[in-house]
Design an enzyme around this catalytic site. Structure first.
Site, short mmCIF file in Angstrom:
data_model
loop_
_atom_site.label_atom_id
_atom_site.label_comp_id
_atom_site.label_asym_id
_atom_site.label_seq_id
_atom_site.Cartn_x
_atom_site.Cartn_y
_atom_site.Cartn_z
N GLU B 93 -1.80 7.89 3.95
CA GLU B 93 -2.96 7.21 3.37
C GLU B 93 -4.17 7.30 4.30
OE1 GLU B 93 -3.55 6.12 0.45
OE2 GLU B 93 -1.60 5.94 -0.49
N GLY B 116 3.39 -15.49 -6.42
CA GLY B 116 3.53 -16.14 -7.72
C GLY B 116 3.86 -15.18 -8.85
N GLU B 139 -7.25 12.79 -6.57
CA GLU B 139 -8.10 12.79 -7.78
C GLU B 139 -8.26 11.34 -8.20
OE1 GLU B 139 -8.91 14.82 -10.86
OE2 GLU B 139 -7.83 16.69 -10.49
#
Lengths: 183, 183
Positions: B93, B116, B139
């Site tokens: 990343e 939650g 993309e």
């Protein structure tokens, strides 16, 4: 905002309308002109209460969180009801979940827990001068009390025993406030 | 874990299976024996990278986040691919989103952004000794770079210009690391 990042809504569908969760699926125009799909939860927003007891301890609670299948140590918090002011929600949730009322309230900040797939906002309040009134849990809410010195709660965070993000952020803020590093 | 908070699964349905979001709806037995419903997002987990450039600045980015209709200042982050190690995801990343590779990686902590209604985990890495390689955005990803001294990023947090929780937590950690207050 930088216009060349903007994504334009082409249409919007409510694709799931559950008891708790509402999911939307929108068709969007991307910055390069292509089309794509965005799916996200629509959420009414929530409050988190950083609550200090008269003895200086932080008021915390323990709750089973089904999506992760275990209990979490958390700050008092809850979803804003339709039409409710954030402060009113904070007062209500603190009273319902812990039985405490607070004399002094201060709004700290608003953050966004899940910007990739939810429009949820979390509004933080600092609550001080607490006094016990009466606990009145919602049906289907099962909550255990905890109270810890801030230093102990920060130790639990350091050792990975507190991982709930709203509580992690609340502890960092509580430490900054205690150190006089936050307005 | 306190057994008297446990919620037992009775059955589980995949009620929405979208492009990005997968929603489950389970019937559960509550601690008081009654039945209830739990709805939640199933999520593969994600990583966040606290990345310091050789000049000491923090590497950040700006991205449009459709659920909230505006851009956010964020730390590099992304979802873990099926079967991928968290560190491999962090390397991938960082490279895809910013074009940088890092020589030194250290895992900081794991937190849960949305207990939650999502089982998402967020794993933090500190990345140091960065060098520029080649940016290679997915993309449909549109990202602007930012680099800021940590102190400036903390100012933006203080003034409510940084509200993305993963980045808020990452900044608090970066500050603690810079101060030698984190292992």
């Amino acid at each position: 905002m930088s216009r060349d990042l903007f994504e334009e809504t082409l249409d919007s569908d409510a694709v799931y309308d559950g008891v708790l969760l509402k999911v939307k699926r929108d068709r969007v125009r991307l910055p390069d002109g292509k089309e794509s799909v965005r799916e996200y939860i629509t959420h009414p927003g929530a409050v988190v209460v950083i609550a200090f007891l008269p003895n200086g301890n932080l008021l915390l609670e323990r709750q089973f969180r089904y999506p992760l299948g275990r209990t979490f140590i958390e700050m008092p918090a809850g979803k804003i009801d339709s039409g409710e002011e954030a402060l009113a929600c904070a007062r209500r949730e603190l009273l319902e979940e812990t039985g405490y009322e607070a004399e002094n309230w201060r709004e700290i900040a608003t953050i966004h827990p899940c910007i990739g797939y939810s429009n949820e906002s979390l509004i933080y309040f600092l609550a001080e001068n607490l006094s016990f009134s009466e606990k009145n849990l919602d049906e289907e809410e099962f909550i255990e009390h905890m109270e810890l010195p801030l230093a102990s709660a920060l130790d639990l965070l350091r050792y990975g025993e507190i991982t709930d993000v709203k509580t992690v952020v609340g502890l960092f803020w509580a430490e900054k406030i205690a150190r006089g590093e936050w307005k």
